[in-house]
Design an enzyme around this catalytic site. Structure first.
Site, PDB file in Angstrom:
ATOM      1  N   GLU A 262      13.013 -16.455  18.268  1.00 27.72           N
ATOM      2  CA  GLU A 262      12.099 -17.345  18.809  1.00 27.72           C
ATOM      3  C   GLU A 262      13.382 -18.696  19.345  1.00 27.72           C
ATOM      4  O   GLU A 262      13.267 -19.613  18.657  1.00 27.72           O
ATOM      5  CB  GLU A 262      11.439 -18.162  17.899  1.00 27.72           C
ATOM      6  CG  GLU A 262      10.345 -17.250  17.413  1.00 27.72           C
ATOM      7  CD  GLU A 262       9.499 -17.373  16.112  1.00 27.72           C
ATOM      8  OE1 GLU A 262       9.526 -18.389  16.065  1.00 27.72           O
ATOM      9  OE2 GLU A 262       8.694 -16.676  16.045  1.00 27.72           O
TER      10      GLU A 262
ATOM     11  N   GLU B  34       6.493  -9.793  15.596  1.00 23.09           N
ATOM     12  CA  GLU B  34       5.704 -10.610  14.537  1.00 23.09           C
ATOM     13  C   GLU B  34       4.783 -11.169  15.170  1.00 23.09           C
ATOM     14  O   GLU B  34       4.210 -11.091  15.626  1.00 23.09           O
ATOM     15  CB  GLU B  34       6.714 -12.320  14.212  1.00 23.09           C
ATOM     16  CG  GLU B  34       7.767 -12.452  13.323  1.00 23.09           C
ATOM     17  CD  GLU B  34       8.682 -13.506  13.063  1.00 23.09           C
ATOM     18  OE1 GLU B  34       7.717 -14.519  13.126  1.00 23.09           O
ATOM     19  OE2 GLU B  34       9.604 -13.353  13.586  1.00 23.09           O
TER      20      GLU B  34
HETATM   21  C1  FCB Z   1       7.865 -17.322  13.121  1.00 24.70           C
HETATM   22  C2  FCB Z   1       9.449 -17.239  12.563  1.00 24.70           C
HETATM   23  C3  FCB Z   1       9.544 -16.512  10.908  1.00 24.70           C
HETATM   24  C4  FCB Z   1       8.317 -16.979  10.240  1.00 24.70           C
HETATM   25  C5  FCB Z   1       7.170 -17.302  10.764  1.00 24.70           C
HETATM   26  C6  FCB Z   1       5.987 -17.504  10.164  1.00 24.70           C
HETATM   27  O1  FCB Z   1       8.346 -18.822  13.561  1.00 24.70           O
HETATM   28  O2  FCB Z   1      10.013 -16.274  12.891  1.00 24.70           O
HETATM   29  O3  FCB Z   1      11.323 -16.593  10.830  1.00 24.70           O
HETATM   30  O4  FCB Z   1       8.875 -18.113   9.843  1.00 24.70           O
HETATM   31  O5  FCB Z   1       7.502 -17.654  11.727  1.00 24.70           O
END
Ligand code: FCB
Length: 443
Positions: free
Chosen positions: A165, A352
């Site tokens: 990110e 994620e």
């Molecule tokens: C993302 C991050 C991760 C975590 C999630 C909830 O933006 O990559 O580390 O904090 O959010």
């Protein structure tokens, strides 16, 4: 639904080093900007720090055992740069390499494929002292650090992610100041974004030159933005948000250019980044896969009170998670199909997706029905994207364990495993049992 995913699909959970490892002063680890930031009063909820976190550094075998029990076949973790190079460059710390060797071998023995992120925001403090990512030299220090990691682990690790990110690290860390290093300057932010992408390009180059057997990609968090109303000003506001957060990263990676509308906006304010000839070609080198983090939709309205962007997110409609994020599974489908339509058809991993809820430990477990429901609906959206032709290869739930959720500290719990921080006991939430059953049917 289960039969909709191919048999070789990767099912994993994701974590990040500073959020789980702890052991910040052990075995020669150097400090990172998150150590400094979390120890700065007022930055983190309840004054929490990642000093101990989930003590994963000492308990990784237990955690891998849990993953195996659940039936997961992959695991996304990140590497602490300052365990390998305590100052970010120069002197190598063997004990850091040893830790990731042990982690890797234990995972492989358990039949779990490691996917490692090389940078999940914990920049060595020594490099921040040199000006952080606004200093172009860091792009080469990052390349050198990655080359060391590839040399030591590249024979066994088949999935590499250069950056996690870059947008969140850029804006929360350098524009809004809510994440480390806590800066609030547009020019620093745009320069940081550019250097992160150049660093990514150099790391990919080093990987290719080394001829390592695995695959390499980058992880972007792609939010799904919608305009608050069907008027030109709301539509443009939503487009600017999409430009800032999504296209500013997707376009250089896959179209070899920065988005013209945002470039012009930056030019008007005199904070376009400095670039060198050849940067865009370096950034847009072919990748083996793209990692997507998806969490929510944002409904955007025009807002003249907000400098530069003139856009704000409206308060989200229910249902929302403990983070205040809207639960909107269709957004995952939109994001995945959009990437294919507008950018690339290389393989995609959802690196994620998950949710925080106000979990309560009772009788050794947590009845986290909302999390089960959340996961089911997002799996369904992923299956629909697969059916629509997206080359989706895997899904990593955020997160394995409750952990240090950055500025929110330990207050927000994202794990499918509950952590009692006082004892470091791990407890299976109902979502972990549900996932185990889901995966068993798959096999
Ligand atoms: C993302 C991050 C991760 C975590 C999630 C909830 O933006 O990559 O580390 O904090 O959010």
């Amino acid at each position: 639904m289960k039969s909709l995913f191919p048999p070789d699909f990767l099912w994993g959970t994701a974590t990040a080093s500073y959020q789980i490892e702890g052991a910040v002063h052990e075995d020669g680890r150097g400090l990172s900007i998150w150590d400094t930031f979390s120890h700065t009063p007022g930055k983190i909820a309840n004054g929490d720090t990642g000093d101990v976190a989930c003590d994963h550094y000492h308990r990784f075998e237990t955690d891998i055992h849990i993953m195996k029990e659940i039936g997961l076949n992959a695991y996304r973790a990140s590497i602490t740069w300052s365990r390998i190079l305590p100052d970010g460059k120069g002197q190598l710390n063997r004990k850091g390499i040893d830790f990731y060797n042990r982690l890797t071998d234990t995972l492989l023995d358990a039949g779990i494929q490691p996917m490692y992120t090389l940078f999940h925001w914990d920049l060595p403090e020594g490099l921040q002292k040199l000006g952080g990512w606004a200093n172009r030299d860091l792009t080469e220090y990052f390349r050198d650090y990655c080359a060391i990691i590839f040399q030591h682990l590249g024979d066994r690790v088949h999935y590499w992610i250069t950056l996690n990110e870059p947008s969140v690290h850029t804006y929360l860390g350098h524009l809004y100041g809510t994440h480390a290093p806590g800066l609030t300057d547009w020019k620093t932010a745009t320069q940081t974004a550019h250097h992160l992408l150049v660093a990514h390009g150099l790391a990919v180059q080093a990987f290719r030159e080394g001829g390592f057997p695995g695959s390499i990609g980058i992880t972007l968090n792609i939010n799904h933005f919608e305009a608050a109303g069907d008027t030109a000003e709301h539509r443009q506001a939503a487009q600017r948000m999409d430009g800032l957060w999504n296209r500013w990263y997707l376009d250089p990676l896959f179209k070899q250019s920065y988005p013209a509308d945002i470039w012009e906006l930056y030019e008007n304010h005199r904070f376009t980044p400095s670039m060198k000839a050849g940067d865009l070609a370096l950034i847009s080198q072919p990748l083996d896969f793209l990692g997507i983090n998806y969490y929510y939709r944002e409904i955007i309205h025009a807002d003249p009170t907000i400098p530069v962007l003139q856009a704000s997110a409206s308060s989200p409609p229910p249902p929302i998670t403990a983070m205040g994020w809207e639960i909107f599974p269709d957004g995952l489908y939109h994001v995945l199909t959009r990437i294919k339509r507008e950018y690339t058809s290389i393989p995609i991993y959802i690196t994620e997706n998950g949710a925080a809820f106000p979990d309560v430990l009772q009788n050794g477990t947590v009845q986290d029905t909302p999390r089960i429901d959340y996961l089911k609906k997002h799996f369904q959206a992923a299956a629909e994207a697969l059916a629509a032709g997206v080359d989706l290869r895997g899904y990593f739930i955020w997160s394995l364990l409750d952990n240090f959720e950055w500025a929110c500290g330990y207050e927000k719990r994202f794990g499918i495993i509950y952590i009692d921080y006082a004892t470091q006991q791990r407890y299976w939430k109902q979502s972990a049992y549900w996932l185990k059953d889901f995966l068993a049917v798959l096999r």
